[in-house]
Design a protein around this motif. Structure first.
Motif, PDB file in Angstrom:
ATOM      1  N   TYR A   6      48.705  94.857   3.296  1.00 32.67           N
ATOM      2  CA  TYR A   6      47.361  94.901   2.704  1.00 32.67           C
ATOM      3  C   TYR A   6      46.291  94.321   3.615  1.00 32.67           C
ATOM      4  O   TYR A   6      45.250  93.852   3.162  1.00 32.67           O
ATOM      5  N   TYR A   7      46.531  94.337   4.907  1.00 34.03           N
ATOM      6  CA  TYR A   7      45.548  94.012   5.931  1.00 34.03           C
ATOM      7  C   TYR A   7      45.537  95.203   6.877  1.00 34.03           C
ATOM      8  O   TYR A   7      46.599  95.747   7.201  1.00 34.03           O
ATOM      9  N   TYR A   8      44.343  95.598   7.318  1.00 35.31           N
ATOM     10  CA  TYR A   8      44.229  96.876   8.034  1.00 35.31           C
ATOM     11  C   TYR A   8      43.569  96.750   9.401  1.00 35.31           C
ATOM     12  O   TYR A   8      43.076  97.725   9.945  1.00 35.31           O
ATOM     13  N   THR A   9      43.566  95.561   9.987  1.00 34.04           N
ATOM     14  CA  THR A   9      42.920  95.354  11.280  1.00 34.04           C
ATOM     15  C   THR A   9      43.849  95.610  12.461  1.00 34.04           C
ATOM     16  O   THR A   9      43.463  95.380  13.598  1.00 34.04           O
ATOM     17  N   CYS A  10      45.049  96.076  12.193  1.00 30.14           N
ATOM     18  CA  CYS A  10      45.990  96.361  13.272  1.00 30.14           C
ATOM     19  C   CYS A  10      45.375  97.401  14.214  1.00 30.14           C
ATOM     20  O   CYS A  10      44.839  98.421  13.769  1.00 30.14           O
ATOM     21  N   PRO A  11      45.420  97.157  15.527  1.00 31.89           N
ATOM     22  CA  PRO A  11      44.827  98.109  16.476  1.00 31.89           C
ATOM     23  C   PRO A  11      45.464  99.504  16.375  1.00 31.89           C
ATOM     24  O   PRO A  11      46.673  99.637  16.187  1.00 31.89           O
ATOM     25  N   ILE A  12      44.620 100.523  16.498  1.00 30.90           N
ATOM     26  CA  ILE A  12      45.071 101.912  16.414  1.00 30.90           C
ATOM     27  C   ILE A  12      46.159 102.191  17.448  1.00 30.90           C
ATOM     28  O   ILE A  12      47.161 102.847  17.140  1.00 30.90           O
ATOM     29  N   GLY A  13      45.986 101.693  18.671  1.00 30.56           N
ATOM     30  CA  GLY A  13      46.971 101.929  19.720  1.00 30.56           C
ATOM     31  C   GLY A  13      48.350 101.413  19.352  1.00 30.56           C
ATOM     32  O   GLY A  13      49.369 102.027  19.686  1.00 30.56           O
ATOM     33  N   MET A  14      48.391 100.288  18.653  1.00 28.69           N
ATOM     34  CA  MET A  14      49.674  99.725  18.235  1.00 28.69           C
ATOM     35  C   MET A  14      50.325 100.610  17.174  1.00 28.69           C
ATOM     36  O   MET A  14      51.535 100.856  17.216  1.00 28.69           O
ATOM     37  N   LYS A  25      49.896 103.805  16.823  1.00 28.75           N
ATOM     38  CA  LYS A  25      50.370 105.018  17.495  1.00 28.75           C
ATOM     39  C   LYS A  25      51.640 104.758  18.299  1.00 28.75           C
ATOM     40  O   LYS A  25      52.555 105.583  18.308  1.00 28.75           O
ATOM     41  N   LYS A  26      51.718 103.604  18.971  1.00 30.15           N
ATOM     42  CA  LYS A  26      52.928 103.254  19.721  1.00 30.15           C
ATOM     43  C   LYS A  26      54.120 103.051  18.797  1.00 30.15           C
ATOM     44  O   LYS A  26      55.253 103.294  19.183  1.00 30.15           O
ATOM     45  N   ALA A  27      53.852 102.584  17.593  1.00 30.55           N
ATOM     46  CA  ALA A  27      54.938 102.323  16.643  1.00 30.55           C
ATOM     47  C   ALA A  27      55.613 103.624  16.214  1.00 30.55           C
ATOM     48  O   ALA A  27      56.810 103.658  15.982  1.00 30.55           O
ATOM     49  N   GLY A  28      54.837 104.697  16.123  1.00 27.61           N
ATOM     50  CA  GLY A  28      55.408 105.989  15.716  1.00 27.61           C
ATOM     51  C   GLY A  28      55.874 105.989  14.269  1.00 27.61           C
ATOM     52  O   GLY A  28      55.425 105.187  13.459  1.00 27.61           O
ATOM     53  N   LYS A  29      56.791 106.880  13.952  1.00 23.35           N
ATOM     54  CA  LYS A  29      57.338 107.007  12.591  1.00 23.35           C
ATOM     55  C   LYS A  29      58.417 105.970  12.368  1.00 23.35           C
ATOM     56  O   LYS A  29      59.168 105.636  13.263  1.00 23.35           O
ATOM     57  N   SER A  30      58.484 105.484  11.139  1.00 24.11           N
ATOM     58  CA  SER A  30      59.497 104.507  10.766  1.00 24.11           C
ATOM     59  C   SER A  30      60.496 105.149   9.807  1.00 24.11           C
ATOM     60  O   SER A  30      60.174 106.116   9.113  1.00 24.11           O
ATOM     61  N   ALA A  31      61.682 104.582   9.746  1.00 26.47           N
ATOM     62  CA  ALA A  31      62.676 105.023   8.751  1.00 26.47           C
ATOM     63  C   ALA A  31      62.274 104.514   7.367  1.00 26.47           C
ATOM     64  O   ALA A  31      62.764 105.009   6.358  1.00 26.47           O
ATOM     65  N   CYS A  32      61.368 103.552   7.335  1.00 23.30           N
ATOM     66  CA  CYS A  32      60.911 102.951   6.075  1.00 23.30           C
ATOM     67  C   CYS A  32      59.631 103.647   5.605  1.00 23.30           C
ATOM     68  O   CYS A  32      58.609 103.608   6.288  1.00 23.30           O
ATOM     69  N   GLU A  33      59.676 104.265   4.449  1.00 25.57           N
ATOM     70  CA  GLU A  33      58.507 104.984   3.921  1.00 25.57           C
ATOM     71  C   GLU A  33      57.326 104.048   3.646  1.00 25.57           C
ATOM     72  O   GLU A  33      56.180 104.438   3.820  1.00 25.57           O
ATOM     73  N   THR A  34      57.606 102.829   3.203  1.00 22.16           N
ATOM     74  CA  THR A  34      56.522 101.868   2.947  1.00 22.16           C
ATOM     75  C   THR A  34      55.767 101.570   4.236  1.00 22.16           C
ATOM     76  O   THR A  34      54.535 101.527   4.250  1.00 22.16           O
ATOM     77  N   ALA A  35      56.495 101.375   5.323  1.00 18.92           N
ATOM     78  CA  ALA A  35      55.855 101.118   6.622  1.00 18.92           C
ATOM     79  C   ALA A  35      55.014 102.318   7.038  1.00 18.92           C
ATOM     80  O   ALA A  35      53.887 102.155   7.531  1.00 18.92           O
ATOM     81  N   ASN A  36      55.532 103.528   6.838  1.00 15.26           N
ATOM     82  CA  ASN A  36      54.768 104.740   7.185  1.00 15.26           C
ATOM     83  C   ASN A  36      53.489 104.842   6.366  1.00 15.26           C
ATOM     84  O   ASN A  36      52.430 105.175   6.906  1.00 15.26           O
ATOM     85  N   LYS A  37      53.570 104.554   5.068  1.00 20.93           N
ATOM     86  CA  LYS A  37      52.375 104.609   4.210  1.00 20.93           C
ATOM     87  C   LYS A  37      51.348 103.573   4.664  1.00 20.93           C
ATOM     88  O   LYS A  37      50.157 103.857   4.708  1.00 20.93           O
ATOM     89  N   TRP A  38      51.821 102.364   5.015  1.00 17.92           N
ATOM     90  CA  TRP A  38      50.898 101.335   5.484  1.00 17.92           C
ATOM     91  C   TRP A  38      50.240 101.771   6.787  1.00 17.92           C
ATOM     92  O   TRP A  38      49.028 101.635   6.951  1.00 17.92           O
ATOM     93  N   ARG A  39      51.007 102.320   7.713  1.00 17.94           N
ATOM     94  CA  ARG A  39      50.459 102.766   9.004  1.00 17.94           C
ATOM     95  C   ARG A  39      49.409 103.857   8.793  1.00 17.94           C
ATOM     96  O   ARG A  39      48.353 103.841   9.427  1.00 17.94           O
ATOM     97  N   GLU A  40      49.673 104.782   7.892  1.00 18.28           N
ATOM     98  CA  GLU A  40      48.692 105.832   7.571  1.00 18.28           C
ATOM     99  C   GLU A  40      47.431 105.220   6.975  1.00 18.28           C
ATOM    100  O   GLU A  40      46.312 105.645   7.294  1.00 18.28           O
ATOM    101  N   THR A  41      47.599 104.215   6.121  1.00 20.49           N
ATOM    102  CA  THR A  41      46.448 103.538   5.504  1.00 20.49           C
ATOM    103  C   THR A  41      45.607 102.832   6.556  1.00 20.49           C
ATOM    104  O   THR A  41      44.376 102.850   6.494  1.00 20.49           O
ATOM    105  N   VAL A  42      46.257 102.218   7.547  1.00 24.13           N
ATOM    106  CA  VAL A  42      45.527 101.543   8.628  1.00 24.13           C
ATOM    107  C   VAL A  42      44.696 102.563   9.401  1.00 24.13           C
ATOM    108  O   VAL A  42      43.512 102.335   9.680  1.00 24.13           O
ATOM    109  N   LEU A  43      45.290 103.695   9.746  1.00 26.33           N
ATOM    110  CA  LEU A  43      44.549 104.734  10.479  1.00 26.33           C
ATOM    111  C   LEU A  43      43.370 105.241   9.652  1.00 26.33           C
ATOM    112  O   LEU A  43      42.275 105.440  10.180  1.00 26.33           O
TER     113      LEU A  43
END
Length: 168
Positions: A76-84, A86-104
């Motif tokens: 529930y914090y969204y200041t993670c840099p975009i480059g990070m 993108k480098k992280a890519g897709k996760s096996a964890c759907e929650t992590a993927n949803k959070w990454r999409e929310t950050v973008l």
């Protein structure tokens, strides 16, 4: 999970300590500090899976502490840099993927909002209305409507304010 206190007296000392405390199963790929949010991108050595860890940093009585939250917990914090992200890519964890999409999405909305900010725009913050007059370094000089008082408004408050419709 709670907060961890330390005997460290500077933010940089705490960050250095967090960089030493890396799980043996992972490699630190990238890190970034945004205000008091310390972001780390790790890669698991066994399967190459990448994950992001947020450490919230805080100081109390001159001593720094932290609370760490993994992207699989949707921090529930969204200041993670975009480059990070993108480098992280897709996760096996759907929650992590949803959070990454929310950050973008958050970064896109912030970028779009920045384009909206022009002199003359009316904002509401709390129970007061303001008119953006001009940008001064990082802040905006605003006029408080009704009183005519001019003041500086930091980007934090400009971003929290509601944009009001322009009236003729």
């Amino acid at each position: 999970m709670g907060w961890y206190g330390t005997n460290l007296r500077s933010k940089q000392d705490l960050i250095n300590e967090l960089n030493k405390d890396i799980p043996s199963s992972s490699t630190l790929i990238q890190s970034s500090t945004v205000g008091n949010h310390y972001w780390q991108l790790f890669e698991r050595k066994d399967n190459g899976e990448r994950w992001i860890l947020l450490s919230l940093l805080s100081v109390y009585d001159g001593l720094w502490g932290y609370k760490s939250i993994c992207d699989s917990s949707f921090p529930y914090y969204y200041t993670c840099p975009i480059g990070m992200i993108k480098k992280a890519g897709k996760s096996a964890c759907e929650t992590a993927n949803k959070w990454r999409e929310t950050v973008l999405q958050h970064h896109e909305e912030k970028k779009a909002r920045k384009k909206l900010l022009v002199a003359g725009l009316l904002l509401r913050l709390g129970s007061s209305d303001y008119k953006l007059l001009y940008k001064s370094k990082n802040s905006w000089v605003v006029e408080q409507m009704g009183t005519g008082t001019h003041m500086l408004m930091s980007p934090k408050y400009v971003n929290e304010a509601t944009v009001l419709p322009m009236t003729a």
